[in-house]
Design a protein around this motif. Structure first.
Motif, PDB file in Angstrom:
ATOM      1  N   VAL A  54     -36.089  11.436  30.444  1.00  0.00           N
ATOM      2  CA  VAL A  54     -36.410  10.021  30.642  1.00  0.00           C
ATOM      3  C   VAL A  54     -35.158   9.170  30.447  1.00  0.00           C
ATOM      4  CG1 VAL A  54     -38.805  10.296  29.895  1.00  0.00           C
ATOM      5  CG2 VAL A  54     -37.091   9.589  28.242  1.00  0.00           C
ATOM      6  N   GLU A  55     -35.210   7.953  30.942  1.00  0.00           N
ATOM      7  CA  GLU A  55     -34.105   7.008  30.783  1.00  0.00           C
ATOM      8  C   GLU A  55     -34.425   6.100  29.596  1.00  0.00           C
ATOM      9  OE1 GLU A  55     -30.380   5.471  31.996  1.00  0.00           O
ATOM     10  OE2 GLU A  55     -31.468   7.214  32.705  1.00  0.00           O
ATOM     11  N   ALA A  56     -33.475   5.925  28.691  1.00  0.00           N
ATOM     12  CA  ALA A  56     -33.596   5.010  27.558  1.00  0.00           C
ATOM     13  C   ALA A  56     -32.553   3.923  27.715  1.00  0.00           C
ATOM     14  CB  ALA A  56     -33.401   5.750  26.237  1.00  0.00           C
ATOM     15  N   LYS A  57     -32.980   2.654  27.665  1.00  0.00           N
ATOM     16  CA  LYS A  57     -32.066   1.527  27.847  1.00  0.00           C
ATOM     17  C   LYS A  57     -32.168   0.574  26.671  1.00  0.00           C
ATOM     18  CE  LYS A  57     -32.676   1.546  32.855  1.00  0.00           C
ATOM     19  NZ  LYS A  57     -33.143   0.764  34.006  1.00  0.00           N
ATOM     20  N   PHE A  58     -31.014   0.069  26.241  1.00  0.00           N
ATOM     21  CA  PHE A  58     -30.967  -0.962  25.210  1.00  0.00           C
ATOM     22  C   PHE A  58     -31.388  -2.285  25.830  1.00  0.00           C
ATOM     23  CE2 PHE A  58     -28.662  -4.430  23.164  1.00  0.00           C
ATOM     24  CZ  PHE A  58     -29.076  -4.275  21.855  1.00  0.00           C
ATOM     25  N   VAL A  59     -32.310  -3.009  25.153  1.00  0.00           N
ATOM     26  CA  VAL A  59     -32.747  -4.320  25.623  1.00  0.00           C
ATOM     27  C   VAL A  59     -32.196  -5.411  24.713  1.00  0.00           C
ATOM     28  CG1 VAL A  59     -34.742  -5.811  26.106  1.00  0.00           C
ATOM     29  CG2 VAL A  59     -34.822  -3.363  26.685  1.00  0.00           C
ATOM     30  N   SER A  60     -32.473  -5.318  23.394  1.00  0.00           N
ATOM     31  CA  SER A  60     -31.985  -6.325  22.451  1.00  0.00           C
ATOM     32  C   SER A  60     -32.093  -5.782  21.031  1.00  0.00           C
ATOM     33  CB  SER A  60     -32.797  -7.624  22.574  1.00  0.00           C
ATOM     34  OG  SER A  60     -34.140  -7.392  22.192  1.00  0.00           O
ATOM     35  N   ALA A  61     -31.464  -6.513  20.089  1.00  0.00           N
ATOM     36  CA  ALA A  61     -31.531  -6.123  18.676  1.00  0.00           C
ATOM     37  C   ALA A  61     -31.257  -7.332  17.807  1.00  0.00           C
ATOM     38  CB  ALA A  61     -30.513  -5.025  18.376  1.00  0.00           C
ATOM     39  N   ASP A  62     -31.845  -7.328  16.613  1.00  0.00           N
ATOM     40  CA  ASP A  62     -31.467  -8.275  15.577  1.00  0.00           C
ATOM     41  C   ASP A  62     -31.099  -7.445  14.348  1.00  0.00           C
ATOM     42  OD1 ASP A  62     -33.869  -7.605  14.224  1.00  0.00           O
ATOM     43  OD2 ASP A  62     -34.942  -9.307  15.066  1.00  0.00           O
ATOM     44  N   ALA A  63     -31.148  -8.013  13.175  1.00  0.00           N
ATOM     45  CA  ALA A  63     -30.709  -7.296  11.975  1.00  0.00           C
ATOM     46  C   ALA A  63     -31.564  -6.074  11.647  1.00  0.00           C
ATOM     47  CB  ALA A  63     -30.693  -8.244  10.783  1.00  0.00           C
ATOM     48  N   ASP A  64     -32.874  -6.129  11.948  1.00  0.00           N
ATOM     49  CA  ASP A  64     -33.778  -5.046  11.551  1.00  0.00           C
ATOM     50  C   ASP A  64     -34.497  -4.347  12.692  1.00  0.00           C
ATOM     51  OD1 ASP A  64     -33.357  -5.576   8.778  1.00  0.00           O
ATOM     52  OD2 ASP A  64     -34.753  -7.255   8.932  1.00  0.00           O
ATOM     53  N   THR A  65     -34.546  -4.965  13.857  1.00  0.00           N
ATOM     54  CA  THR A  65     -35.387  -4.466  14.948  1.00  0.00           C
ATOM     55  C   THR A  65     -34.582  -4.277  16.225  1.00  0.00           C
ATOM     56  OG1 THR A  65     -37.245  -5.699  14.022  1.00  0.00           O
ATOM     57  CG2 THR A  65     -37.503  -4.922  16.264  1.00  0.00           C
TER      58      THR A  65
END
Length: 107
Positions: A54-65
């Motif tokens: 499967v393809e895994a893509k980064f969408v967004s992040a903050d300090a914990d999530t």
């Protein structure tokens, strides 16, 4: 009776199986074991990896999530949270830093 043919067939089958397992992870930022892979990505919107088919893509992040898109589904992961089922795979977050994220994908 010639026992070489069955041995050669077994050796060939083992080699093909081994290559198939290694092919489950096709990106440089993916480190796989038998049925689990650890993916490390830069925190950028263009980061992606092919893992366990499967393809895994980064969408967004903050300090914990971290929000990822895995197998076409968006999923939010929090550090310390139990693995989440996505497309028949278990996905969990290992770490978040200012520069990169690391998560595991398992069958």
């Amino acid at each position: 009776m010639n026992t070489a043919a069955p041995r050669i067939a077994a050796l060939f089958t083992s080699a093909v199986l081994g290559l198939t397992l290694l092919a489950g992870c096709s990106s440089d930022n993916v480190d796989c074991g038998l049925d689990q892979c650890t993916v490390t990505m830069e925190r950028s919107t263009s980061a992606s990896a092919s893992v366990l088919g499967v393809e895994a893509k980064f969408v967004s992040a903050d300090a914990d999530t971290v929000t990822l898109e895995v197998a076409g589904e968006q999923v939010q992961l929090t550090k310390g949270q139990q693995a989440v089922d996505v497309g028949g795979l278990q996905v969990s977050l290992d770490s978040i830093t200012a520069d990169q994220i690391s998560f595991q994908v398992a069958r």
